[in-house]
Design an enzyme around this catalytic site. Structure first.
Site, PDB file in Angstrom:
ATOM      1  N   HIS A 155       0.927  -1.335   0.024  1.00  0.00           N
ATOM      2  CA  HIS A 155      -0.021   0.109  -0.197  1.00  0.00           C
ATOM      3  C   HIS A 155       0.960   0.996   0.135  1.00  0.00           C
ATOM      4  O   HIS A 155       0.619   2.312   0.376  1.00  0.00           O
ATOM      5  CB  HIS A 155      -1.128   0.079   1.136  1.00  0.00           C
ATOM      6  CG  HIS A 155      -1.632  -1.200   1.343  1.00  0.00           C
ATOM      7  ND1 HIS A 155      -2.826  -1.304   0.929  1.00  0.00           N
ATOM      8  CD2 HIS A 155      -1.292  -2.520   2.126  1.00  0.00           C
ATOM      9  CE1 HIS A 155      -3.194  -2.891   1.165  1.00  0.00           C
ATOM     10  NE2 HIS A 155      -2.241  -3.334   1.921  1.00  0.00           N
ATOM     11  N   SER A 276      15.784  20.299 -17.288  1.00  0.00           N
ATOM     12  CA  SER A 276      14.746  21.333 -17.484  1.00  0.00           C
ATOM     13  C   SER A 276      15.115  22.410 -18.108  1.00  0.00           C
ATOM     14  O   SER A 276      16.038  23.013 -18.088  1.00  0.00           O
ATOM     15  CB  SER A 276      13.863  21.584 -16.261  1.00  0.00           C
ATOM     16  OG  SER A 276      13.303  22.673 -16.188  1.00  0.00           O
ATOM     17  N   LYS A 282      16.954  20.550 -11.954  1.00  0.00           N
ATOM     18  CA  LYS A 282      16.346  19.410 -12.392  1.00  0.00           C
ATOM     19  C   LYS A 282      17.173  18.386 -13.038  1.00  0.00           C
ATOM     20  O   LYS A 282      17.922  18.881 -13.824  1.00  0.00           O
ATOM     21  CB  LYS A 282      15.034  19.698 -13.177  1.00  0.00           C
ATOM     22  CG  LYS A 282      14.115  20.638 -12.775  1.00  0.00           C
ATOM     23  CD  LYS A 282      13.482  19.769 -11.355  1.00  0.00           C
ATOM     24  CE  LYS A 282      12.518  18.850 -12.011  1.00  0.00           C
ATOM     25  NZ  LYS A 282      11.080  19.327 -12.500  1.00  0.00           N
ATOM     26  N   GLU A 289       9.934   7.609 -17.431  1.00  0.00           N
ATOM     27  CA  GLU A 289       8.938   8.339 -17.771  1.00  0.00           C
ATOM     28  C   GLU A 289       8.426   8.006 -18.857  1.00  0.00           C
ATOM     29  O   GLU A 289       7.220   7.547 -19.236  1.00  0.00           O
ATOM     30  CB  GLU A 289       8.806   9.808 -17.453  1.00  0.00           C
ATOM     31  CG  GLU A 289       9.272  10.509 -16.141  1.00  0.00           C
ATOM     32  CD  GLU A 289       9.611  11.938 -16.097  1.00  0.00           C
ATOM     33  OE1 GLU A 289       8.571  12.686 -15.927  1.00  0.00           O
ATOM     34  OE2 GLU A 289      10.570  12.087 -16.176  1.00  0.00           O
TER      35      GLU A 289
END
Ligand code: ARG
Length: 457
Positions: A155, A276, A282, A289
């Site tokens: 969970h 980025s 970043k 992704e």
């Protein structure tokens, strides 16, 4: 010769020619198409349907065309409907009359079924290699961080300590099953359809067994209608690819999570991260992704082809030309994902200090405390409740288990004694000494078995 217009008195509308053409994407089948045609020509000559000289001319011509295509000298003309017509018309242009005999005892329907089967067989073999390469990368990372402990989650809540190697081996298992799925489906791809003709078989004394042998198939299709009308072999590949991408996508999700500042379990190699355009700090896990994102596209191709096929009466229907773009995209996506993931995983730097610190949180040894009480004679349900109360007490006081005195422990159960201090992450791992468990000696065995499976044993 462009689109086949024998029975028509006027040319097709220009937009129709464009709309119905598959050449822009099925040109990828040129190698398979040429191999199929060479085998077919040889067979026709062996059977006395064309002469040996004609077959030799056809074979030579086709080989020359292959070279032309590979050297970028072949002119793919917009007016050609598909790769089959493009190659055949070039052959006729090159060798004349003999070229016009190649299509004897054949239809584009069995021809395209053959090409797709040849393509899918190769794709499945490449996929098996890709999976193995990725599994080796998982093993490499697991071995390089053999002693790294991390929290296991259920969970998404801290659950019990596990070895990172154990966690990575879970993915190894998933990919092993993926591999088995591809091995299994190869059996059903490995069927030679040529000789089915347009739908009913051909009216010539051909030798299908010879064709199968020439083209490396172990079986010949048993029903001509089925052989030209089904694309289940592509669907099976796409389904297996979808499952495999799902597995990769789950790992991708974990990699994204683990590389956040909040988790900080791993550092991706700079070669596998991107920046980025606005935020200079970043370091984005783009590969992971995108793999997660591309998984959706792979599912899409599977659903698209299932939908295309579901309403089609036997036998061939032009709808089936829509099998190709999706299938090629699935193969390209899966192969490139496996390859880039192998590199990404191999170069991951694990921050074992951070994963070890994370294990200190969340009363991760609560199950071990309950198991301890079971050892002292409590029932597991009673032990579970006692430790539950203890956790809530500790959380309220802001204490870890180690910061709780034995006297405090005893308030929850007289069964607690000094030996409760022996419970730690190491004892917790060691205790899970079952087949498939995270005990270090089990994981060591599992690593050895996994190495054998990928031929590194
Ligand atoms: N381009 C077609 C396809 O990809 C080849 C078979 C065409 N057959 C036909 N009768 N139009 O499916």
């Amino acid at each position: 010769m462009s689109h086949i217009r024998g029975r028509f008195s006027k040319p097709a509308d220009k937009l129709v020619t464009q709309y119905t053409a598959s050449l822009p994407f099925d040109r990828r089948l040129y190698r398979q198409d040429i191999a199929g045609s060479i085998a077919h020509a040889k067979m026709l000559a062996r059977q006395g349907i064309i002469s040996a000289a004609e077959a030799a001319k056809i074979t030579g011509g086709l080989e020359a065309i292959r070279v032309e295509i590979e050297q970028g000298k072949f002119e793919f003309k917009a007016e050609q409907e598909d790769i089959h017509m493009a190659i055949e018309s070039r052959l006729i242009e090159q060798i004349g009359e003999a070229g016009r005999k190649l299509h004897t005892a054949r239809s584009r329907n069995d021809q395209v079924a053959l090409d797709m089967r040849l393509f899918a067989k190769e794709a499945a073999a490449d996929t098996l290699n890709g999976i193995k390469g990725f599994q080796r990368a998982l093993l490499y990372l697991a071995e390089a961080n053999r002693d790294t402990v991390m929290p296991g989650y259920t969970h998404m809540q801290i659950a019990q300590p596990v070895l990172l190697a154990h966690h990575l081996l879970a993915y190894f298992e998933m990919l092993q099953r993926d591999s088995e799925r591809f091995i299994d489906l190869i059996k059903r791809v490995d069927v030679m359809p040529l000789g089915s003709g347009a739908l009913a078989g051909v009216a010539y004394d051909i030798d299908r067994e010879f064709l199968a042998k020439e083209l490396g198939f172990s079986k010949v299709s048993r029903n001509s209608l089925d052989a030209v009308a089904d694309r289940d072999f592509l669907l099976e590949y796409e389904a297996a690819a979808g499952i495999c991408m799902m597995h990769l996508s789950r790992l991708a999700g974990e990699i994204v999570l683990w590389s956040t500042a909040e988790f900080d379990f791993i550092e991706l190699d700079e070669a596998y991260a991107t920046g980025s355009s606005i935020m200079p700090q970043k370091k984005n896990p783009d590969v992971a992704e995108l793999a997660r994102g591309k998984t959706g596209r792979v599912y899409g191709s599977l659903i698209a082809l299932l939908t295309t096929m579901k309403g089609l009466p036997l036998a061939y229907n032009s709808d089936m030309q829509e099998d190709k773009e999706g299938f090629f995209d699935v193969v390209d996506t899966l192969l490139s994902t496996l390859e880039v993931f192998a590199g990404m995983v191999r170069t991951i730097k694990v921050k074992s200090g951070n994963t070890a610190k994370a294990v200190e949180r969340g009363y991760i040894l609560a199950t071990d405390l309950a198991d301890y009480l079971v050892g002292k004679g409590e029932s597991f349900r009673a032990a579970h409740e006692i430790v539950g109360r203890l956790v809530s007490y500790a959380a309220e006081k802001g204490k870890t288990f180690a910061e709780i005195s034995i006297n405090e422990y005893k308030k929850f159960s007289p069964s607690f004694g000094e030996d409760v201090r022996k419970i730690d992450v190491k004892s917790s791992l060691d205790a899970r000494n079952v087949i498939g468990g995270t005990a270090p000696k089990r994981v060591k065995q599992a690593l050895a078995e996994a190495r054998k499976l990928v031929g590194e044993g």
